[in-house]
Scaffold this motif. Structure first.
Motif, PDB file in Angstrom:
ATOM      1  N   THR A  55      -6.934  23.423  70.690  1.00 55.03           N
ATOM      2  CA  THR A  55      -5.985  24.541  69.774  1.00 55.03           C
ATOM      3  C   THR A  55      -5.832  25.537  70.621  1.00 55.03           C
ATOM      4  O   THR A  55      -6.433  26.465  71.064  1.00 55.03           O
ATOM      5  N   GLY A  56      -4.396  25.486  70.826  1.00 55.70           N
ATOM      6  CA  GLY A  56      -3.716  26.584  71.506  1.00 55.70           C
ATOM      7  C   GLY A  56      -3.297  27.464  70.706  1.00 55.70           C
ATOM      8  O   GLY A  56      -3.723  27.689  69.393  1.00 55.70           O
ATOM      9  N   ARG A 134       8.932  32.754  74.756  1.00 56.79           N
ATOM     10  CA  ARG A 134       7.681  32.332  73.813  1.00 56.79           C
ATOM     11  C   ARG A 134       7.798  30.781  73.646  1.00 56.79           C
ATOM     12  O   ARG A 134       6.791  30.019  73.757  1.00 56.79           O
ATOM     13  N   ASN A 135       9.029  30.360  73.728  1.00 50.60           N
ATOM     14  CA  ASN A 135       9.182  28.930  73.728  1.00 50.60           C
ATOM     15  C   ASN A 135       8.625  28.207  75.181  1.00 50.60           C
ATOM     16  O   ASN A 135       8.112  27.183  75.083  1.00 50.60           O
ATOM     17  N   PHE A 136       8.925  28.975  76.067  1.00 54.63           N
ATOM     18  CA  PHE A 136       8.599  28.345  77.231  1.00 54.63           C
ATOM     19  C   PHE A 136       7.078  28.429  77.398  1.00 54.63           C
ATOM     20  O   PHE A 136       6.401  27.482  77.935  1.00 54.63           O
ATOM     21  N   GLN A 137       6.327  29.419  76.891  1.00 57.83           N
ATOM     22  CA  GLN A 137       4.970  29.664  77.117  1.00 57.83           C
ATOM     23  C   GLN A 137       4.252  28.587  76.101  1.00 57.83           C
ATOM     24  O   GLN A 137       3.191  27.904  76.574  1.00 57.83           O
ATOM     25  N   GLU A 138       4.638  28.293  75.127  1.00 58.16           N
ATOM     26  CA  GLU A 138       4.198  27.125  74.163  1.00 58.16           C
ATOM     27  C   GLU A 138       4.258  25.808  74.935  1.00 58.16           C
ATOM     28  O   GLU A 138       3.484  24.971  75.009  1.00 58.16           O
ATOM     29  N   HIS A 139       5.527  25.575  75.642  1.00 61.86           N
ATOM     30  CA  HIS A 139       5.679  24.344  76.257  1.00 61.86           C
ATOM     31  C   HIS A 139       4.790  24.099  77.614  1.00 61.86           C
ATOM     32  O   HIS A 139       4.273  23.291  77.613  1.00 61.86           O
ATOM     33  N   LEU A 140       4.393  25.256  78.087  1.00 56.76           N
ATOM     34  CA  LEU A 140       3.713  25.097  79.179  1.00 56.76           C
ATOM     35  C   LEU A 140       1.981  25.134  78.977  1.00 56.76           C
ATOM     36  O   LEU A 140       1.423  24.878  79.776  1.00 56.76           O
ATOM     37  N   LYS A 147       6.916  22.896  86.762  1.00 60.03           N
ATOM     38  CA  LYS A 147       7.319  23.815  87.679  1.00 60.03           C
ATOM     39  C   LYS A 147       8.370  24.539  87.355  1.00 60.03           C
ATOM     40  O   LYS A 147       8.775  25.996  87.366  1.00 60.03           O
ATOM     41  N   SER A 148       9.529  23.637  87.014  1.00 60.23           N
ATOM     42  CA  SER A 148      10.734  24.201  86.857  1.00 60.23           C
ATOM     43  C   SER A 148      10.947  24.947  85.574  1.00 60.23           C
ATOM     44  O   SER A 148      11.566  26.229  85.777  1.00 60.23           O
ATOM     45  N   ASN A 149      10.444  24.695  84.587  1.00 53.71           N
ATOM     46  CA  ASN A 149      10.362  25.487  83.285  1.00 53.71           C
ATOM     47  C   ASN A 149       9.378  26.838  83.728  1.00 53.71           C
ATOM     48  O   ASN A 149       9.713  27.971  82.953  1.00 53.71           O
TER      49      ASN A 149
END
Length: 202
Positions: A55-56, A134-140, A147-149
């Protein structure tokens, strides 16, 4: 010779006992000559560990209702009289991730823009960068080895930090409003080392 005869009589008598006691239930077991003496092998049930779902953090798109229309379709008057199937196709229930992200970006822009035609101010650029970060944080959270994102996210964080720093120096009220509306916690940069002050000094 006598021992073989005695063994055969014992086997014949035991066959009768097994046949009378319902040996037909053991049909799956291997049979010996003259009857069934082997019992079915026990079935081994190995316990499997139940994997718990991670659960993130809650997604920024979770507050968008699925009945909301996509960006650009809410102001169309013809949609009020169309079929429910068409409304469902144009709603967020069947929308892609990019459509939901576009709608979230427009919501954040509407919170901080100066007027209806403002799309280039510092506040709007901060809102756009906040949506991307925030979209990048959820993806990571799911793909932590991307690493690229991660590099793109750090670059956007630096851009937003520079914009907020300049906005704080020029218009402090707008800076406070942007941080409050977008939920940004601004951390001040470290103090500039004074002349003659050693960074290793206590």
């Amino acid at each position: 010779m006598l021992a073989n005869i005695a063994l055969q009589t014992v086997l014949k008598s035991s066959v009768g006992v097994f046949r009378g006691s319902g040996c037909s239930a053991l049909t799956a077991a291997p049979r010996l000559t003259g009857g069934c003496f082997a019992i079915a092998p026990p079935v081994r049930h190995y316990a499997r560990v139940v994997k718990k779902k991670k659960t993130g953090p809650e997604s920024q798109l979770s507050d968008l209702p699925p009945t909301m229309l996509k960006s650009g379709y809410a102001a169309v008057p013809l949609l009020q009289t169309t079929d429910d199937v068409v409304k469902r196709l144009l709603s967020l229930e069947l929308a892609s991730h990019s459509d939901k992200l576009q709608l979230k970006k427009e919501q954040l822009i509407a919170k901080v823009q100066r007027d209806e035609n403002d799309y280039t101010s510092v506040e709007v650029r901060v809102a756009i960068l906040t949506t991307k970060i925030r979209n990048f944080q959820e993806h990571l959270q799911k793909h932590n080895k991307d690493k690229s994102n991660k590099r793109r996210m750090l670059m956007d964080i630096d851009r937003r930090k520079k914009l907020l720093k300049n906005l704080r120096l020029v218009n402090y009220d707008a800076f406070e409003k942007v941080c409050a509306q977008l939920g940004i916690t601004y951390r001040f940069p470290p103090r500039v080392l004074q002349e003659g002050h050693s960074p290793l000094a206590g």
